[in-house]
Motif scaffolding. Structure first.
Motif, PDB file in Angstrom:
ATOM      1  N   ASP A  16       0.865  -1.187   0.000  1.00 27.02           N
ATOM      2  CA  ASP A  16       0.000   0.000   0.000  1.00 27.02           C
ATOM      3  C   ASP A  16       0.897   1.231   0.000  1.00 27.02           C
ATOM      4  O   ASP A  16       1.644   1.464   0.954  1.00 27.02           O
ATOM      5  N   ILE A  17       0.819   2.029  -1.052  1.00 26.00           N
ATOM      6  CA  ILE A  17       1.741   3.163  -1.194  1.00 26.00           C
ATOM      7  C   ILE A  17       1.535   4.208  -0.097  1.00 26.00           C
ATOM      8  O   ILE A  17       2.472   4.943   0.232  1.00 26.00           O
ATOM      9  N   THR A  18       0.346   4.254   0.503  1.00 26.43           N
ATOM     10  CA  THR A  18       0.111   5.273   1.536  1.00 26.43           C
ATOM     11  C   THR A  18       0.967   5.021   2.776  1.00 26.43           C
ATOM     12  O   THR A  18       1.087   5.898   3.619  1.00 26.43           O
ATOM     13  N   ALA A  28      -1.617   8.733  -8.655  1.00 25.74           N
ATOM     14  CA  ALA A  28      -2.233   8.621  -9.987  1.00 25.74           C
ATOM     15  C   ALA A  28      -3.550   9.379  -9.930  1.00 25.74           C
ATOM     16  O   ALA A  28      -4.609   8.809  -9.695  1.00 25.74           O
ATOM     17  N   GLY A  37     -11.274   7.716  -6.901  1.00 24.34           N
ATOM     18  CA  GLY A  37     -11.212   6.362  -6.361  1.00 24.34           C
ATOM     19  C   GLY A  37      -9.788   5.830  -6.393  1.00 24.34           C
ATOM     20  O   GLY A  37      -8.838   6.585  -6.592  1.00 24.34           O
ATOM     21  N   GLY A  38      -9.645   4.549  -6.194  1.00 26.95           N
ATOM     22  CA  GLY A  38      -8.347   3.888  -6.329  1.00 26.95           C
ATOM     23  C   GLY A  38      -7.290   4.493  -5.416  1.00 26.95           C
ATOM     24  O   GLY A  38      -7.567   4.884  -4.283  1.00 26.95           O
ATOM     25  N   ALA A  42      -7.298   6.656  -1.708  1.00 21.80           N
ATOM     26  CA  ALA A  42      -6.550   6.116  -0.564  1.00 21.80           C
ATOM     27  C   ALA A  42      -5.558   7.151  -0.036  1.00 21.80           C
ATOM     28  O   ALA A  42      -5.405   7.320   1.182  1.00 21.80           O
ATOM     29  N   PRO A 124       2.937   4.335  -7.766  1.00 23.96           N
ATOM     30  CA  PRO A 124       1.984   3.245  -7.995  1.00 23.96           C
ATOM     31  C   PRO A 124       2.029   2.880  -9.477  1.00 23.96           C
ATOM     32  O   PRO A 124       2.796   3.471 -10.246  1.00 23.96           O
ATOM     33  N   SER A 125       1.222   1.926  -9.867  1.00 26.41           N
ATOM     34  CA  SER A 125       1.124   1.567 -11.281  1.00 26.41           C
ATOM     35  C   SER A 125       0.122   2.521 -11.948  1.00 26.41           C
ATOM     36  O   SER A 125      -1.077   2.261 -11.991  1.00 26.41           O
ATOM     37  N   ILE A 126       0.654   3.625 -12.467  1.00 31.24           N
ATOM     38  CA  ILE A 126      -0.196   4.695 -13.006  1.00 31.24           C
ATOM     39  C   ILE A 126      -0.993   4.191 -14.211  1.00 31.24           C
ATOM     40  O   ILE A 126      -0.453   3.496 -15.081  1.00 31.24           O
ATOM     41  N   SER A 127      -2.268   4.537 -14.242  1.00 31.57           N
ATOM     42  CA  SER A 127      -3.204   4.301 -15.365  1.00 31.57           C
ATOM     43  C   SER A 127      -3.736   2.876 -15.497  1.00 31.57           C
ATOM     44  O   SER A 127      -4.585   2.628 -16.348  1.00 31.57           O
ATOM     45  N   THR A 128      -3.267   1.930 -14.676  1.00 30.74           N
ATOM     46  CA  THR A 128      -3.678   0.537 -14.910  1.00 30.74           C
ATOM     47  C   THR A 128      -4.920   0.126 -14.121  1.00 30.74           C
ATOM     48  O   THR A 128      -5.328  -1.031 -14.188  1.00 30.74           O
ATOM     49  N   GLY A 129      -5.516   1.058 -13.374  1.00 33.69           N
ATOM     50  CA  GLY A 129      -6.758   0.760 -12.669  1.00 33.69           C
ATOM     51  C   GLY A 129      -7.938   1.275 -13.470  1.00 33.69           C
ATOM     52  O   GLY A 129      -8.225   0.793 -14.573  1.00 33.69           O
ATOM     53  N   ALA A 130      -8.581   2.304 -12.953  1.00 36.71           N
ATOM     54  CA  ALA A 130      -9.762   2.877 -13.608  1.00 36.71           C
ATOM     55  C   ALA A 130      -9.461   3.361 -15.029  1.00 36.71           C
ATOM     56  O   ALA A 130     -10.351   3.372 -15.879  1.00 36.71           O
ATOM     57  N   PHE A 131      -8.224   3.753 -15.300  1.00 39.56           N
ATOM     58  CA  PHE A 131      -7.885   4.294 -16.620  1.00 39.56           C
ATOM     59  C   PHE A 131      -7.633   3.211 -17.675  1.00 39.56           C
ATOM     60  O   PHE A 131      -7.443   3.518 -18.847  1.00 39.56           O
ATOM     61  N   VAL A 162       5.425   0.584  -5.876  1.00 38.47           N
ATOM     62  CA  VAL A 162       4.620  -0.107  -4.871  1.00 38.47           C
ATOM     63  C   VAL A 162       3.373  -0.628  -5.557  1.00 38.47           C
ATOM     64  O   VAL A 162       2.456   0.133  -5.895  1.00 38.47           O
TER      65      VAL A 162
HETATM   66  P1  ADP Z   1      -5.682   5.121 -12.661  1.00 34.53           P
HETATM   67  O1  ADP Z   1      -6.930   5.981 -12.673  1.00 34.53           O
HETATM   68  O2  ADP Z   1      -4.430   5.905 -13.015  1.00 34.53           O
HETATM   69  O3  ADP Z   1      -5.845   3.873 -13.467  1.00 34.53           O
HETATM   70  P2  ADP Z   1      -6.143   3.682 -10.122  1.00 34.53           P
HETATM   71  O4  ADP Z   1      -5.973   4.230  -8.752  1.00 34.53           O
HETATM   72  O5  ADP Z   1      -7.510   3.310 -10.570  1.00 34.53           O
HETATM   73  O6  ADP Z   1      -5.449   4.766 -11.110  1.00 34.53           O
HETATM   74  O7  ADP Z   1      -5.217   2.406 -10.290  1.00 34.53           O
HETATM   75  C1  ADP Z   1      -3.829   2.473 -10.439  1.00 34.53           C
HETATM   76  C2  ADP Z   1      -3.192   1.330  -9.677  1.00 34.53           C
HETATM   77  O8  ADP Z   1      -3.110   1.682  -8.289  1.00 34.53           O
HETATM   78  C3  ADP Z   1      -3.957   0.003  -9.739  1.00 34.53           C
HETATM   79  O9  ADP Z   1      -3.013  -1.042  -9.974  1.00 34.53           O
HETATM   80  C4  ADP Z   1      -4.531  -0.118  -8.321  1.00 34.53           C
HETATM   81  O10 ADP Z   1      -4.650  -1.475  -7.935  1.00 34.53           O
HETATM   82  C5  ADP Z   1      -3.441   0.547  -7.517  1.00 34.53           C
HETATM   83  N1  ADP Z   1      -3.774   0.974  -6.150  1.00 34.53           N
HETATM   84  C6  ADP Z   1      -4.976   1.201  -5.577  1.00 34.53           C
HETATM   85  N2  ADP Z   1      -4.808   1.552  -4.279  1.00 34.53           N
HETATM   86  C7  ADP Z   1      -3.471   1.538  -4.021  1.00 34.53           C
HETATM   87  C8  ADP Z   1      -2.650   1.774  -2.877  1.00 34.53           C
HETATM   88  N3  ADP Z   1      -3.173   2.125  -1.688  1.00 34.53           N
HETATM   89  N4  ADP Z   1      -1.294   1.638  -3.012  1.00 34.53           N
HETATM   90  C9  ADP Z   1      -0.739   1.308  -4.199  1.00 34.53           C
HETATM   91  N5  ADP Z   1      -1.451   1.069  -5.298  1.00 34.53           N
HETATM   92  C10 ADP Z   1      -2.799   1.177  -5.218  1.00 34.53           C
END
Ligand code: ADP
Length: 184
Positions: A16-18, A28, A37-38, A42, A124-131, A162
């Motif tokens: 958890d990056i926080t 991100a 979100g995401g 956090a 974090p892994s930028i753009s790989t969640g909601a984006f 992270v």
């Molecule tokens: P984006 O909108 O850039 O895609 P997201 O937050 O939706 O950003 O997702 C980006 C990545 O961050 C995803 O892999 C998600 O699982 C991850 N993520 C979510 N919460 C955390 C956290 N607390 N620490 C690190 N990574 C996280």
């Protein structure tokens, strides 16, 4: 998993990056800088209202943050003293400049960290969640961009990725092994 590039340690970890205690953690964010979100949600939850206050001041000064750019605020209640907010691209199939914009998000974040004299940064892994950016493709762009930057600039001591879940961690580990094989 880690590697040394020039004078900088590059590490991958799952978590958890926080909770990171690097000088800055990267958010991100989205262009509004108003949270979401995401990882964005956090970070604001864990860091408290001081982060959003500074984001609002930035937006009132420069407007929405363009994709691929980065700005820095306080870390509020986080262990990290700063948050670097960057906006990665939304995935539209890969032919809308997504790789260049993603690379820019990483590069500009590192540049802001350097300009502030920071020594350690977590991404974090930028753009790989909601984006919706496919993780395998994003991992290669992210790692190539950071490695190229660290070949040119040596003031950072540590850059950490992270990765929140095991699948994303494994994807980044494979990509890093492909780019910089561990020859022992
Ligand atoms: P984006 O909108 O850039 O895609 P997201 O937050 O939706 O950003 O997702 C980006 C990545 O961050 C995803 O892999 C998600 O699982 C991850 N993520 C979510 N919460 C955390 C956290 N607390 N620490 C690190 N990574 C996280």
């Amino acid at each position: 998993m880690d590697r040394v590039i020039n004078k900088t340690k590059l590490s991958l970890l799952q978590g958890d990056i926080t909770r990171q205690s690097t000088d800055a953690i990267v958010n991100a964010a989205n262009s509004s800088l108003m949270g979401g979100g995401g990882v964005d949600g956090a970070i604001h939850r864990a860091g408290g209202p001081a982060i959003l206050e500074e984001c609002k001041q930035i937006v009132s000064r420069i407007g929405r943050l363009p994709t691929g750019e980065a700005v820095i605020t306080t870390g509020g209640n986080l262990k990290a003293r700063h948050v670097i907010h960057t906006v990665g691209p939304v995935w539209h199939g890969g032919h809308s400049g997504e790789p260049e914009l993603l690379a820019s998000a990483y590069r500009q974040s590192l540049r802001v960290a350097m300009e502030r004299g920071l020594k350690s940064v977590s991404f974090p892994s930028i753009s790989t969640g909601a984006f919706g950016y496919p993780a395998r493709l994003a991992a290669t762009v992210a790692l190539e961009t950071v490695i190229a930057f660290l070949h040119q600039e040596e003031s950072l001591e540590e850059v950490v990725f992270v990765l929140f879940d095991d699948a994303t961690y494994q994807t980044y580990a494979q990509a890093l092994e492909g780019l910089l094989p561990n020859t022992g």
